[in-house]
Design an enzyme around this catalytic site. Structure first.
Site, PDB file in Angstrom:
ATOM      1  N   LYS A 294      68.546  30.843 -16.644  1.00  0.00           N
ATOM      2  CA  LYS A 294      69.023  31.505 -17.867  1.00  0.00           C
ATOM      3  C   LYS A 294      70.386  32.137 -17.609  1.00  0.00           C
ATOM      4  CE  LYS A 294      68.822  35.504 -19.841  1.00  0.00           C
ATOM      5  NZ  LYS A 294      70.127  35.497 -20.543  1.00  0.00           N
TER       6      LYS A 294
ATOM      7  N   GLY B 144      72.224  41.027 -11.526  1.00  0.00           N
ATOM      8  CA  GLY B 144      72.583  41.821 -12.696  1.00  0.00           C
ATOM      9  C   GLY B 144      72.501  43.296 -12.348  1.00  0.00           C
TER      10      GLY B 144
ATOM     11  N   GLU C   2      69.226  48.474 -13.287  1.00  0.00           N
ATOM     12  CA  GLU C   2      68.285  48.837 -14.354  1.00  0.00           C
ATOM     13  C   GLU C   2      67.444  47.620 -14.780  1.00  0.00           C
ATOM     14  OE1 GLU C   2      70.590  49.912 -17.717  1.00  0.00           O
ATOM     15  OE2 GLU C   2      68.833  50.193 -18.981  1.00  0.00           O
TER      16      GLU C   2
ATOM     17  N   GLU D 278      69.997  40.658  -6.604  1.00  0.00           N
ATOM     18  CA  GLU D 278      71.345  41.096  -6.223  1.00  0.00           C
ATOM     19  C   GLU D 278      71.818  41.998  -7.348  1.00  0.00           C
ATOM     20  OE1 GLU D 278      74.898  41.665  -6.332  1.00  0.00           O
ATOM     21  OE2 GLU D 278      75.369  39.514  -6.416  1.00  0.00           O
TER      22      GLU D 278
ATOM     23  N   CYS E 209      80.187  43.297  -8.747  1.00  0.00           N
ATOM     24  CA  CYS E 209      79.157  44.239  -8.310  1.00  0.00           C
ATOM     25  C   CYS E 209      79.561  44.880  -6.987  1.00  0.00           C
ATOM     26  CB  CYS E 209      77.817  43.533  -8.189  1.00  0.00           C
ATOM     27  SG  CYS E 209      77.964  41.951  -7.371  1.00  0.00           S
TER      28      CYS E 209
ATOM     29  N   GLU F 187      77.670  52.744 -11.670  1.00  0.00           N
ATOM     30  CA  GLU F 187      78.561  51.578 -11.628  1.00  0.00           C
ATOM     31  C   GLU F 187      79.314  51.472 -12.960  1.00  0.00           C
ATOM     32  OE1 GLU F 187      76.527  47.762 -11.407  1.00  0.00           O
ATOM     33  OE2 GLU F 187      78.053  47.113  -9.977  1.00  0.00           O
TER      34      GLU F 187
HETATM   35  P1  ADP Z   1      74.928  43.709 -17.445  1.00  0.00           P
HETATM   36  O1  ADP Z   1      74.397  45.095 -17.537  1.00  0.00           O
HETATM   37  O2  ADP Z   1      75.992  43.570 -16.449  1.00  0.00           O
HETATM   38  O3  ADP Z   1      75.203  43.057 -18.771  1.00  0.00           O
HETATM   39  P2  ADP Z   1      72.288  42.777 -17.155  1.00  0.00           P
HETATM   40  O4  ADP Z   1      71.573  43.244 -15.959  1.00  0.00           O
HETATM   41  O5  ADP Z   1      72.013  43.434 -18.461  1.00  0.00           O
HETATM   42  O6  ADP Z   1      73.805  42.840 -16.810  1.00  0.00           O
HETATM   43  O7  ADP Z   1      72.102  41.222 -17.379  1.00  0.00           O
HETATM   44  C1  ADP Z   1      72.060  40.260 -16.353  1.00  0.00           C
HETATM   45  C2  ADP Z   1      71.175  39.138 -16.807  1.00  0.00           C
HETATM   46  O8  ADP Z   1      69.868  39.641 -17.039  1.00  0.00           O
HETATM   47  C3  ADP Z   1      71.595  38.464 -18.106  1.00  0.00           C
HETATM   48  O9  ADP Z   1      71.336  37.067 -18.006  1.00  0.00           O
HETATM   49  C4  ADP Z   1      70.676  39.107 -19.123  1.00  0.00           C
HETATM   50  O10 ADP Z   1      70.428  38.306 -20.269  1.00  0.00           O
HETATM   51  C5  ADP Z   1      69.406  39.244 -18.321  1.00  0.00           C
HETATM   52  N1  ADP Z   1      68.469  40.248 -18.831  1.00  0.00           N
HETATM   53  C6  ADP Z   1      68.732  41.346 -19.583  1.00  0.00           C
HETATM   54  N2  ADP Z   1      67.599  42.011 -19.875  1.00  0.00           N
HETATM   55  C7  ADP Z   1      66.573  41.340 -19.291  1.00  0.00           C
HETATM   56  C8  ADP Z   1      65.171  41.531 -19.195  1.00  0.00           C
HETATM   57  N3  ADP Z   1      64.561  42.562 -19.777  1.00  0.00           N
HETATM   58  N4  ADP Z   1      64.447  40.623 -18.481  1.00  0.00           N
HETATM   59  C9  ADP Z   1      65.033  39.588 -17.879  1.00  0.00           C
HETATM   60  N5  ADP Z   1      66.358  39.349 -17.931  1.00  0.00           N
HETATM   61  C10 ADP Z   1      67.135  40.204 -18.619  1.00  0.00           C
END
Ligand code: ADP
Length: 508
Positions: A202, A254, A257, A276, A310, A411
């Site tokens: 994804k 990502g 959180e 990561e 990151c 961050e």
């Molecule tokens: P950022 O804060 O830098 O936008 P995220 O951690 O929100 O990064 O997003 C990184 C990836 O995780 C993206 O592909 C996002 O769609 C996905 N993502 C966001 N929320 C969820 C979730 N609850 N479960 C799984 N994947 C998620």
């Protein structure tokens, strides 16, 4: 701060940017923007779509499918069919050849990929080209590893023969971020495919296009169903992948959180996981550092990829003996950086990926200002009418800020660095380690002993000495503390995509 074409009228420059982007989009957008499942381009089960936006112009780039749980189910099923039907039967030599062909495709279309990444993410074209060279090289590296990973024979006594097999998991799920869209896909697909797994991936909703283009261009190279791509939002498409009972291993890059959420999702099925996550990395300047080189390295550490790394060196610790000279030079170098249309060759900083990310960065900057911090340079969005529709933030250096404040502890993920002065080594190390993260660090010194000492004292998975953001394939990358678990870009990444089976054969 300077811009690439200052002599022109801002309105003319703005319209030139829009024309340049429209033309580039016409030339490089992937033909297919559907989900890629079982080797077929399909619509989402719900029929829903969403738009990905060009952060330079604010215009819509493309409409892509908003995948959901039903699509993830379809993709996981297709991946298992491909695993059982084809991929598990491929020899390691065949997997190697496939990965090499993927690398060849990236090389052949590298300029198109770079321009597309620049449009979708906003990164400067010169940096997008660096990404594409790394994408191809990482696929090549893992092509080699596909032939080189082995089990062991364990010596006990002559009553038995004990050996280990390194077996693939079957189907793995991969969730990737928007800051290095195709490179993060390569870091994950490379080891997973080398180890013999099939994948459901994804991409981030902000930047789905280069992965779709890669799938389009490698349709004849990757057997159907071996890599499946479900575009969509985190809660709708990411969460069902993390929670899926038929996913045997997950990899996520990502924020910390969301990493926590993914980990909770994986817990129900005890799905193996590598993460990561975020960082707030220290960069330490010793008094003996080569000033010119240290300034150059600091600029790379914080402003590469517009600070959307990151591992960005976002907390700078300068020794008091060199602080004044160093900061003067650093501010001058930051002000020389070109903030402009990322498709222009001379651009050093492009826009941030979305307006939401600008808001987030500016909220940290404003909070720091309200708390009495001072700006060595920057602290605002650029005052350039030509860029007013884009998500730009000026390179920013902040001093006189409390190390406990939110802007220092969290961050920011933008072109913002906080500066601290040190004189006592132990106190400096204590502060450098005083964050929840531990992804990376930098040490700038000409003294080998000091460098080795600092490498050992800093709590981080990666410590660069007199360099920063250098990512040769083969060098493990990953975090300490809340920056994650597991390592990527190296042989041990392939280990993470296999599980050990022990065979104990009685010889009596
Ligand atoms: P950022 O804060 O830098 O936008 P995220 O951690 O929100 O990064 O997003 C990184 C990836 O995780 C993206 O592909 C996002 O769609 C996905 N993502 C966001 N929320 C969820 C979730 N609850 N479960 C799984 N994947 C998620």
């Amino acid at each position: 701060m300077s811009t690439d074409s200052e002599s022109q009228d801002p309105a003319e420059r703005k319209s030139a940017i829009v024309t340049r982007h429209e033309q580039a989009a016409e030339e490089v957008l992937p033909g297919h923007r559907e989900l890629f499942i079982g080797g077929e381009w399909v619509s989402s089960a719900s029929g829903e779509t969403f738009e990905t936006t060009d952060p330079t112009t604010g215009e819509t780039l493309a409409e892509v499918q908003a995948g959901g749980e039903a699509d993830v189910d379809r993709a996981v099923e297709a991946a298992w069919n491909a695993y059982e039907g084809t991929y598990s039967g491929l020899s390691t030599a065949e997997r190697q050849a496939m990965l090499e062909s993927i690398a060849d495709t990236v090389d052949e279309y590298s300029e198109e990929f770079a321009r597309l990444e620049s449009l979708d993410n906003g990164k400067p074209i010169s940096e997008a080209r660096i990404d594409m060279a790394l994408v191809a090289d990482h696929f090549r590296y893992f092509a080699g590893i596909a032939r080189a990973h082995e089990g062991r024979t364990v010596e006990t006594d002559d009553s038995r023969h004990v050996q280990t097999l390194r077996e693939p998991y079957g189907v793995v799920g991969q969730i990737i971020p928007w800051n290095f869209p195709l490179l993060m896909a390569a870091w994950k697909l490379g080891p997973a495919l080398a180890a013999g797994n099939t994948v459901v991936l994804k991409p981030a909703e902000e930047t789905p296009l280069t992965v779709l283009k890669l799938m389009e261009l490698t349709e004849d190279v990757i057997p159907d169903g071996v890599v499946n791509v479900v575009t969509g939002f985190g809660p709708e498409a990411g969460a069902p992948l993390a929670e899926h009972p038929d996913i045997r291993k997950l990899a996520f890059t990502g924020s910390t959180e969301i990493g926590r959420e993914v980990m909770k999702g994986a817990a129900d099925n005890i799905t193996d996981l590598t993460l990561e996550l975020g960082g707030k990395s220290p960069l330490v300047v010793f008094p003996d550092a080569d000033l010119e080189r240290a300034v150059e390295t600091t600029i790379t550490a914080i402003f590469f990829n517009t600070g959307e790394c990151c591992c960005a060196g976002s907390r700078l610790f300068v020794h008091e003996d060199v602080k004044d000279d160093f900061l003067d030079e650093l501010a001058a170098a930051a002000e020389e950086l070109t903030v402009d249309d990322p498709l222009l060759e001379a651009t050093d900083l492009g826009p941030k990926v979305t307006a939401e990310q600008v808001e987030r960065t500016m909220s940290y900057i404003e909070e720091a200002e309200q708390a009495g911090a001072a700006f060595v340079t920057g602290g605002s969005q650029p005052d350039d009418e030509a860029l007013s529709d884009g998500c730009f933030v000026a390179p920013t250096l902040i001093e006189d800020i409390d190390h406990d404040s939110r802007a220092v502890q969290e961050e920011i993920f933008g072109p913002v660095q906080e500066v601290f002065t040190w004189s006592d080594y132990d106190e400096m190390i204590e502060l450098a380690n005083d964050v929840d993260y531990g992804l990376a660090a930098g040490v700038l010194t000409e003294d080998l002993t000091k460098a080795h000492q600092a490498v050992r004292d800093i709590e981080a998975g990666n410590v660069w000495v007199n360099t920063y953001n250098d990512f040769p394939a083969g060098q493990p990358f990953g975090g300490y503390k809340q920056s994650g678990m597991g390592r990527e870009t190296a042989q041990e990444a392939v280990e993470h995509y296999t599980q050990t089976k022990t065979a104990n054969i009685s010889l009596r």
